[in-house]
Write a protein that holds these residues in place. Structure first.
Motif, short mmCIF file in Angstrom:
data_model
loop_
_atom_site.label_atom_id
_atom_site.label_comp_id
_atom_site.label_asym_id
_atom_site.label_seq_id
_atom_site.Cartn_x
_atom_site.Cartn_y
_atom_site.Cartn_z
N LEU A 137 -4.50 -14.41 9.70
CA LEU A 137 -4.64 -13.50 9.84
C LEU A 137 -3.15 -12.83 9.52
O LEU A 137 -2.93 -12.26 8.63
CB LEU A 137 -4.29 -12.47 11.10
N PHE A 138 -2.06 -13.94 9.56
CA PHE A 138 -0.37 -13.63 8.78
C PHE A 138 -0.93 -14.56 7.17
O PHE A 138 -0.12 -13.51 6.85
CB PHE A 138 0.21 -13.96 9.58
N GLN A 139 -1.52 -15.04 7.49
CA GLN A 139 -1.41 -15.97 6.47
C GLN A 139 -2.38 -14.99 5.28
O GLN A 139 -2.40 -14.76 4.06
CB GLN A 139 -2.08 -17.38 6.35
N THR A 140 -3.20 -14.70 6.02
CA THR A 140 -4.29 -13.67 4.91
C THR A 140 -3.20 -12.09 4.58
O THR A 140 -3.00 -11.91 3.20
CB THR A 140 -5.65 -13.03 6.07
N ALA A 141 -2.51 -11.82 5.74
CA ALA A 141 -1.39 -10.97 4.92
C ALA A 141 -0.86 -10.98 4.17
O ALA A 141 -0.18 -10.38 2.98
CB ALA A 141 -0.99 -10.00 6.25
N SER A 142 -0.25 -11.75 3.56
CA SER A 142 0.46 -12.45 3.40
C SER A 142 0.19 -12.99 2.17
O SER A 142 0.48 -12.62 0.86
CB SER A 142 1.57 -14.07 3.39
N LEU A 143 -0.65 -13.63 1.60
CA LEU A 143 -2.12 -13.54 0.12
C LEU A 143 -2.31 -12.58 -0.20
O LEU A 143 -2.43 -12.17 -1.41
CB LEU A 143 -3.16 -14.62 0.57
N LEU A 144 -2.50 -11.20 0.78
CA LEU A 144 -2.75 -10.00 0.26
C LEU A 144 -1.46 -9.53 -0.13
O LEU A 144 -1.98 -9.00 -1.13
CB LEU A 144 -3.25 -9.00 1.46
N SER A 145 -0.45 -9.66 0.28
CA SER A 145 0.93 -9.10 -0.12
C SER A 145 0.87 -9.77 -1.94
O SER A 145 1.20 -9.09 -3.01
CB SER A 145 1.74 -9.86 0.67
N THR A 146 0.98 -11.01 -2.64
CA THR A 146 0.73 -11.62 -3.00
C THR A 146 0.01 -11.57 -4.29
O THR A 146 0.31 -10.73 -5.35
CB THR A 146 0.70 -13.03 -2.96
N PHE A 147 -1.44 -11.32 -3.54
CA PHE A 147 -3.00 -10.69 -4.34
C PHE A 147 -1.84 -8.54 -5.30
O PHE A 147 -2.41 -8.57 -6.03
CB PHE A 147 -4.09 -10.75 -4.19
N TYR A 148 -1.47 -7.58 -3.90
CA TYR A 148 -0.79 -7.08 -4.57
C TYR A 148 -0.34 -6.56 -5.71
O TYR A 148 0.00 -6.04 -6.81
CB TYR A 148 -0.18 -5.74 -3.53
N GLU A 149 1.44 -7.82 -5.61
CA GLU A 149 2.07 -7.81 -6.85
C GLU A 149 1.76 -8.27 -8.11
O GLU A 149 1.85 -7.70 -9.10
CB GLU A 149 2.93 -9.19 -6.46
#
Ligand code: ARG
Length: 575
Positions: free
Chosen positions: A520-532
């Motif tokens: 889930l942490f990795q999911t949140a990190s990838l999500l963060s990059t996606f936002y940027e």
């Protein structure tokens, strides 16, 4: 649904069988995520040795058999297979996952009956932080197995019986029932116990009364049993307050305390003795399971009846394991209990096997819980050296969470609700995110941090997605446009999400919730990059792209929320 790693494993295995013969059909192709491609398979190296051929040649032969493959494969270096999946394949799998109510999480067929022994505080003392971890980890395992369609039987093996209850009941009579109840319900069990203990040690007549009370309790005297119930009911009401605060799924129906086994103990001993499994040694009835020796190389006993005729912790566990196998029909029994009891459980399991009470068809596993340490690296204590009260600790987590969000303009009720959810997420996630058997340092500052692998950060990730949907003016459930993974950040996120279903099964099979946290942490990190990199509702994003990205957001949100729910971590729509 399709975890890419599993799909690839199957495809490469088929290729191996075609290229080198059916005996290779279940060789492990050694597929790992790679920094040079999506995945790398290293099987050619190990296989080449056995076949006495060059690894590159072997790699080429495998590749030649993978022509119908939804991606590209390159042989690199001495014989690595670099595998890159086609975007179209990832997209279609992601679309399937979005349409699947179970998000690719399978169901156990046939369902297993899984007994989970967890929490298990002792009524004679206060529930302390050590019990926090077994409660939280055990509850998460129960949630996961239920989600996978298994039949979960929770067993709260309360310490609610034994000689201390003589002095506890006498103390209860001394201070009066209602005062005692009030104190116990308020979580003052330790004080209650200490007061009883002090009298027991300093007052001969009290000691005599306490001892006599132990006998009347054991002989089943109705008035003594009534007093025991008064004590236990008040204590359990306090435990229930803790469970309610934590959002733990245990109820009174799950209580199967030591007292429950009391009527079975004599039979337990008799049966073990009759079978020749238990023998009298130095006046005590003992089982000597093979393979256990003490420091002096002498066989180590599991004492099931002391020389004074009394039963102990091990007797109860022998009765309990027989009950769980025979009456509850467990396929698997998980004991979520502190590490320090490892030897006890190894011996109980071995003794039960020896007695024929634990057949090969039932797995008994000790899910070892590592000790909670203070920042000084020692057992977690207050400054005055006492064990920390659970309620105080949970309250402090909520207070700290409240500070974190105090300037966000919430009305009072909302503020309180969010602070509670964030505080509990902080405590619970901290317990779950490190492997359950490692010692772990209790550190408020780290667990309430809004960055890093923490509960609040995970909640924040989900609230960010909710805020996008509020901005877009649609509900996540209505974001059903076909997922398109054009940008690298979209592709990376989509590919990662596909692994969710298989991961949940593995986490439940191996009792390792920390791996779900890592996912889930990795999911949140990838999500963060996606936002940027991929604006969703910004002005200028064309409607088609926006809808495609909303669908990816919806899939990510469901994975995060389902995952957090399986961990027992509360989710929020705003923070
Ligand atoms: N009450 C025990 C303790 O606090 C834990 C019980 C664990 N379960 C069991 N079947 N022994 O240490």
């Amino acid at each position: 649904m399709t975890d890419p790693q599993i799909v690839l494993t199957e495809r490469v295995q088929q290729a191996l069988a075609r290229a080198f013969g059916p005996e290779h059909a279940d060789a492990d192709p050694l597929i790992r995520p790679s920094q040079f491609a999506d995945f790398q398979a290293n099987v050619a190296m190990s296989l080449a040795k056995r076949l006495r051929r060059s690894p590159r040649e072997v790699a080429e032969s495998i590749t030649a058999e993978l022509s119908d493959f939804p991606g590209t494969i390159e042989v690199s270096g001495p014989g690595f297979l670099n595998i890159t999946l086609d975007n179209a394949w990832i997209e279609s799998e992601a679309r399937r996952m979005l349409a699947d109510p179970r998000l690719g999480v399978g169901t156990s067929t046939p369902p297993q009956t899984i007994v989970i022994d967890y929490s298990a505080p002792n009524a004679a003392k206060e529930m302390h932080v050590g019990h926090l971890r077994t409660t939280i980890v055990g509850d998460s395992l129960a949630r996961m197995h239920e989600h996978l369609g298994n039949k979960v039987i929770r067993q709260n093996h309360l310490g609610d019986w034994g000689t201390p209850f003589g002095m506890l009941i006498e103390h209860l009579l001394d201070i009066g029932e209602s005062a005692a109840v009030e104190q116990l319900e308020a979580g003052q069990g330790t004080e209650f116990y200490q007061a009883a203990r002090a009298k027991f040690d300093g007052d001969e007549t009290f000691k005599t009364r306490a001892r006599a009370r132990v006998s009347t309790l054991q002989s089943g005297d109705p008035e003594t049993l009534r007093l025991w119930h008064v004590f236990m009911d008040a204590t359990v009401r306090f435990f229930n307050k803790v469970y309610a605060m934590l959002g733990v799924t245990l109820t009174d129906a799950d209580i199967a305390g030591e007292s429950m086994y009391n009527p079975m103990l004599q039979q337990t001993c008799d049966d073990l003795e009759a079978a020749g499994t238990a023998v009298i040694s130095e006046g005590a009835l003992c089982v000597f399971p093979p393979g256990f020796t003490g420091s002096d190389d002498k066989p180590l006993p599991l004492i099931i009846r002391k020389s004074d005729g009394g039963y102990g912790y091990a007797t109860t566990d022998m009765a309990a394991i027989r009950y769980r196998v025979h009456d509850l029909k467990a396929d698997r029994i998980l004991y979520v209990v502190g590490n320090e009891q490892a030897l006890h459980f190894q011996m109980v399991f071995a003794a039960a096997k020896q007695a024929g009470w634990l057949p090969d068809t039932t797995a008994a596993e000790h899910v070892r819980i590592g000790m909670m340490l203070g920042k000084d690296g020692r057992r977690f204590k207050t400054r005055s050296g006492e064990s920390v009260k659970l309620m105080d600790l949970l309250q402090e987590a909520v207070d700290r969470a409240a500070k974190l969000i105090e300037d966000r303009g919430h009305d009072e009720a909302t503020q309180r609700e969010i602070a509670h959810a964030v505080g509990m997420a902080a405590v619970k996630y901290a317990d779950l995110s490190v492997s359950h058997d490692s010692e772990y340092v209790f550190d408020f500052d780290r667990m309430v941090a809004m960055t890093g692998n923490t509960g609040p950060y995970m909640q924040y990730a989900t609230t960010r997605i909710h805020s996008i949907f509020r901005g877009a003016g649609i509900a996540p459930a209505d974001a059903t446009a076909p997922i398109v993974l054009a940008a690298p950040a979209e592709r990376a996120l989509g590919l990662h999400l596909l692994g969710f279903g298989e991961l949940v099964s593995q986490v439940a099979a191996d009792s390792e919730p920390h791996r779900l946290c890592a996912f889930l942490f990795q999911t949140a990190s990838l999500l963060s990059t996606f936002y940027e990199e991929c604006p969703v509702i910004k002005e200028g994003v064309d409607p088609e792209t926006r809808n495609q990205r909303l669908a990816l957001c919806a899939l990510t949100l469901r994975v995060l929320e389902t995952g957090l729910d399986l961990l027992g971590v509360p989710v929020l729509e705003r923070m």
